[in-house]
Design an enzyme around this catalytic site. Structure first.
Site, PDB file in Angstrom:
ATOM      1  N   ALA A   1       0.835  -1.203   0.000  1.00 40.70           N
ATOM      2  CA  ALA A   1       0.000   0.000   0.000  1.00 40.70           C
ATOM      3  C   ALA A   1       0.869   1.252   0.000  1.00 40.70           C
ATOM      4  CB  ALA A   1      -0.924   0.006   1.218  1.00 40.70           C
TER       5      ALA A   1
ATOM      6  N   GLY B   1       0.485  -5.748   0.281  1.00 43.20           N
ATOM      7  CA  GLY B   1      -0.493  -5.838  -0.787  1.00 43.20           C
ATOM      8  C   GLY B   1       0.094  -6.325  -2.096  1.00 43.20           C
TER       9      GLY B   1
END
Length: 321
Positions: free
Chosen positions: A123, A168
């Site tokens: 992220a 992520g």
């Protein structure tokens, strides 16, 4: 669905499964829509790399041609932020995946990085720091939904990890059917270092990939592994030595995708559906799913072509019909 189905219940279950398989079948999908480059729609008929991304487009979508026709490459391209996932990139990924899932010409999708040494750093923490807590929840939900859409693409997907894949970034790779990494690549779900947990599928897909106990160990410790260790624990399918161009994993992913191209395209789509759905249920139900999915291949022209090609001792010419 119950753990086992018997009698009328089994028959009804199979009917529902057949309907679900038929709805998901490429035979019932609409024609292709434009893919996304830099947030703008474009025709999927462009050949090869002729439509190069301009400037600093954060997601590059490329249709390959000639012997690679049917392979689509999605390239992350946020060099300034190590391909960190921000609102714009998630939005672009969602649009691209939405277009891909309805394009019957697509045979395999490869996710890679256009940035040397990086797959995806996770992220975008600089953007995250400016968000209100309510915005964080909304963003993570959107990221989770987008990565889930990727996982549900009807065609094979391959993650080519030529560099760092953290948080992520690894969750994105875990959503792919197959992962290939360079031996020098670094991978890990490191969210607990930030007093949070993986929120885009990592807590669910990692244990399904490498086993519950080891997944807990890696998440609890926020440990980072290299390509060799990732291969040894089953996190990736193939590990390759990095080359001078820094794209060894991508080249291996492309070679894998080329192996898929000669096979029946509808059969591959239905096989993926059967495997994905079957892995989430008990064996009795999974076999019913397989039966329903197999039934979808019987009336296809491709099946007849396969038998004819075998009889005539020639390569089949599948059309996805």
């Amino acid at each position: 669905m119950a753990a086992s189905l018997g009698g009328l219940g089994l028959l009804q279950g199979r009917v529902r499964l057949a309907a679900a398989a038929a709805a998901a079948s490429p035979l019932n999908r609409p024609g292709p829509r434009g893919l996304v480059r830099g947030g703008a729609a474009c025709s999927p008929t462009g050949r090869g790399y002729s439509s190069e991304a301009k400037g600093e487009e954060e997601l590059r979508v490329r249709y390959l041609d000639e012997e690679n026709q049917g392979i689509v490459v999605l390239g992350l391209n946020r060099s300034r932020a190590k391909n960190a996932l921000n609102k714009n990139l998630i939005k672009m990924m969602s649009k691209a995946v939405d277009a891909l899932k309805s394009d019957k010409k697509v045979r395999t999708v490869i996710f890679r990085s256009e940035v040397p040494g990086i797959f995806c750093a996770g992220a975008d923490l600089q953007e995250r720091a400016k968000m209100h807590s309510s915005e964080v929840s909304s963003f993570v939900s959107k990221a989770r939904a987008t990565i889930n859409e990727m996982a549900n693409l009807p065609v094979p997907t391959i993650a080519a990890i030529d560099g760092i894949a953290l948080g992520g970034g690894l969750e994105l790779a875990l959503a792919c059917d197959i992962r290939v990494a360079a031996s020098s690549a670094k991978m890990g779900l490191v969210e607990t270092k930030l007093a949070i947990i993986p929120g885009a599928g990592g807590t669910q897909r990692l244990p399904r990939t490498i086993g519950v106990s080891l997944a807990k160990e890696l998440i609890f410790s926020a440990r980072i592994v290299d390509g060799e260790e990732a291969k040894s624990i089953g996190l990736i399918s193939h590990v390759v030595e990095q080359n001078e161009s820094g794209d060894a994993a991508y080249r291996r992913a492309l070679a894998l995708a080329q192996e898929f191209l000669p096979q029946g395209p509808l059969a591959i789509r239905v096989a993926k559906l059967a495997i994905n759905q079957g892995m989430e249920v008990d064996l009795v139900t999974a076999l019913a799913i397989e039966e329903a999915c197999y039934a979808q291949t019987i009336p296809t022209k491709d099946r007849i072509e396969g038998l004819l090609a075998f009889k005539e001792k020639r390569p089949p010419r599948y059309k996805g019909e």
